[in-house]
Design a protein around this motif. Structure first.
Motif, mmCIF file in Angstrom:
data_model
loop_
_atom_site.group_PDB
_atom_site.id
_atom_site.type_symbol
_atom_site.label_atom_id
_atom_site.label_comp_id
_atom_site.label_asym_id
_atom_site.label_seq_id
_atom_site.Cartn_x
_atom_site.Cartn_y
_atom_site.Cartn_z
ATOM 1 N N THR A 109 37.377 -82.658 85.218
ATOM 2 C CA THR A 109 36.524 -83.694 84.655
ATOM 3 C C THR A 109 35.651 -83.133 83.539
ATOM 4 O OG1 THR A 109 36.457 -84.709 86.838
ATOM 5 C CG2 THR A 109 34.838 -85.457 85.242
ATOM 6 N N LYS A 110 35.630 -83.838 82.399
ATOM 7 C CA LYS A 110 34.769 -83.429 81.282
ATOM 8 C C LYS A 110 33.313 -83.736 81.631
ATOM 9 C CE LYS A 110 38.251 -84.922 77.949
ATOM 10 N NZ LYS A 110 38.542 -85.929 76.912
ATOM 11 N N PRO A 111 32.334 -82.962 81.219
ATOM 12 C CA PRO A 111 32.528 -81.701 80.499
ATOM 13 C C PRO A 111 32.848 -80.573 81.468
ATOM 14 C CG PRO A 111 30.199 -82.096 80.803
ATOM 15 C CD PRO A 111 30.919 -83.256 81.459
ATOM 16 N N VAL A 155 47.036 -81.705 74.771
ATOM 17 C CA VAL A 155 47.096 -83.103 74.348
ATOM 18 C C VAL A 155 45.688 -83.667 74.435
ATOM 19 C CG1 VAL A 155 48.266 -85.304 74.635
ATOM 20 C CG2 VAL A 155 49.363 -83.219 75.462
ATOM 21 N N GLU A 156 45.056 -83.829 73.294
ATOM 22 C CA GLU A 156 43.646 -84.262 73.250
ATOM 23 C C GLU A 156 43.398 -84.943 71.915
ATOM 24 O OE1 GLU A 156 40.417 -85.444 73.673
ATOM 25 O OE2 GLU A 156 40.515 -84.011 75.348
ATOM 26 N N ASP A 157 42.868 -86.175 71.939
ATOM 27 C CA ASP A 157 42.647 -86.885 70.673
ATOM 28 C C ASP A 157 41.250 -86.634 70.103
ATOM 29 O OD1 ASP A 157 41.731 -88.335 72.926
ATOM 30 O OD2 ASP A 157 41.508 -90.131 71.698
ATOM 31 N N ASP A 158 40.356 -86.057 70.876
ATOM 32 C CA ASP A 158 39.014 -85.757 70.378
ATOM 33 C C ASP A 158 39.064 -84.449 69.581
ATOM 34 O OD1 ASP A 158 35.768 -86.243 71.408
ATOM 35 O OD2 ASP A 158 36.343 -84.343 70.483
ATOM 36 N N LEU A 210 46.398 -82.157 79.567
ATOM 37 C CA LEU A 210 46.664 -83.552 79.184
ATOM 38 C C LEU A 210 45.439 -84.432 79.386
ATOM 39 C CD1 LEU A 210 48.922 -85.685 78.457
ATOM 40 C CD2 LEU A 210 49.364 -85.838 80.914
ATOM 41 N N ASP A 211 44.935 -84.990 78.292
ATOM 42 C CA ASP A 211 43.845 -85.959 78.359
ATOM 43 C C ASP A 211 44.416 -87.295 78.855
ATOM 44 O OD1 ASP A 211 41.314 -87.013 77.962
ATOM 45 O OD2 ASP A 211 41.716 -87.558 75.869
ATOM 46 N N ILE A 212 43.595 -88.122 79.502
ATOM 47 C CA ILE A 212 44.101 -89.420 79.979
ATOM 48 C C ILE A 212 43.960 -90.500 78.907
ATOM 49 C CG2 ILE A 212 43.635 -91.343 81.555
ATOM 50 C CD1 ILE A 212 43.525 -89.528 83.812
ATOM 51 N N GLY A 213 42.775 -90.611 78.320
ATOM 52 C CA GLY A 213 42.552 -91.633 77.302
ATOM 53 C C GLY A 213 43.111 -91.164 75.970
ATOM 54 N N LEU A 214 44.304 -91.682 75.604
ATOM 55 C CA LEU A 214 44.983 -91.231 74.389
ATOM 56 C C LEU A 214 45.505 -92.411 73.600
ATOM 57 C CD1 LEU A 214 47.288 -88.440 75.882
ATOM 58 C CD2 LEU A 214 45.390 -88.035 74.313
HETATM 59 CA CA CA Z 1 40.620 -89.081 74.808
#
Ligand code: CA
Length: 221
Positions: free
Chosen positions: A100-102, A6-9, A50-54
């Motif tokens: 944590t990204k990256p 789950v990633e919007d980028d 799972l990404d947080i900012g979606l």
């Molecule tokens: Ca995001």
């Protein structure tokens, strides 16, 4: 092994998916929180990244909703935020790991192996059927105590069979465990993998039920 990403980028999602597919995971990729929740409800995954900012629904809300419905899919939370508070909220909401990204792809794979192994300790005991064993935690198979090496897709297929030892499995069900959404399914691929499994596990271990699908040979026959 089937993973929900789950990633919007787009760039990051592409990279993660490509890397995990190289490591022989089947990867379904969705880009917003609502789709994630629907996918996790409708399908069974070995782990979720799972990404947080979606868009539509943030990752923490997805996670809370999931755990409230007693869905124990291992979740690795992915985020650019690295403040202590976010980590605590993530873990309190039921995340199994936090990255944590990256981050390095090898690191992500190690986390996936760790959460799947941990889930396996609880939910997936050693599977045994007619002298064949399969250990979902280590992905190792054996025939009469001798180790047998399996490719990623042979493993995925055998896991499906041995998780439903008394059931007929249709072609569609078996193909779903082999392929992620949108991946091209070659028309005879399933037969090829079943042929390989029969060579490794015994020619009558998997039986063809003409017109319906396949099943494991039962003990009485
Ligand atoms: Ca995001």
């Amino acid at each position: 092994m089937r993973i929900l990403l789950v990633e919007d980028d787009k760039l990051l999602g592409d990279g993660i998916r490509a890397g995990l597919m190289l490591a022989s995971y089947a990867v379904d990729w969705v880009r917003d929180g609502e789709m994630a929740l629907r996918a996790l409800t409708d399908h069974s995954y070995d782990a979720c990244i799972l990404d947080i900012g979606l868009p539509k629904m943030d990752g923490i809300s997805v996670l809370r909703e999931l755990r409230q419905h007693n869905n124990r899919t291992p979740v690795i939370v992915l985020t650019a935020r690295d403040t202590k508070t976010d980590k605590i909220i993530g873990l309190d909401s039921g995340a199994d790991h936090y990255l944590t990204k990256p981050f390095d792809l090898g690191e992500l794979e190690a986390h996936i192996r760790a959460v799947v192994r941990r889930a396996g300790d609880v939910a997936q005991p050693l599977l045994v059927h007619r002298g064949v064993t399969l250990d979902p935690a280590s992905k190792l198979a054996g025939v009469d105590g001798k180790p047998v090496s399996l490719s990623g897709r042979e493993y995925a297929l055998l896991l499906d069979f041995m998780s439903h030892p008394d059931h007929l499995r249709s072609r569609a069900q078996l193909e779903e465990s082999l392929y992620a959404w949108g991946e091209e399914v070659e028309s005879n691929a399933l037969e090829v993998y079943i042929h390989h499994l029969r060579k490794k596990l015994g020619s009558d271990f998997i039986q063809t039920v003409r017109g319906l699908g396949y099943r494991l040979r039962s003990d009485g026959k």
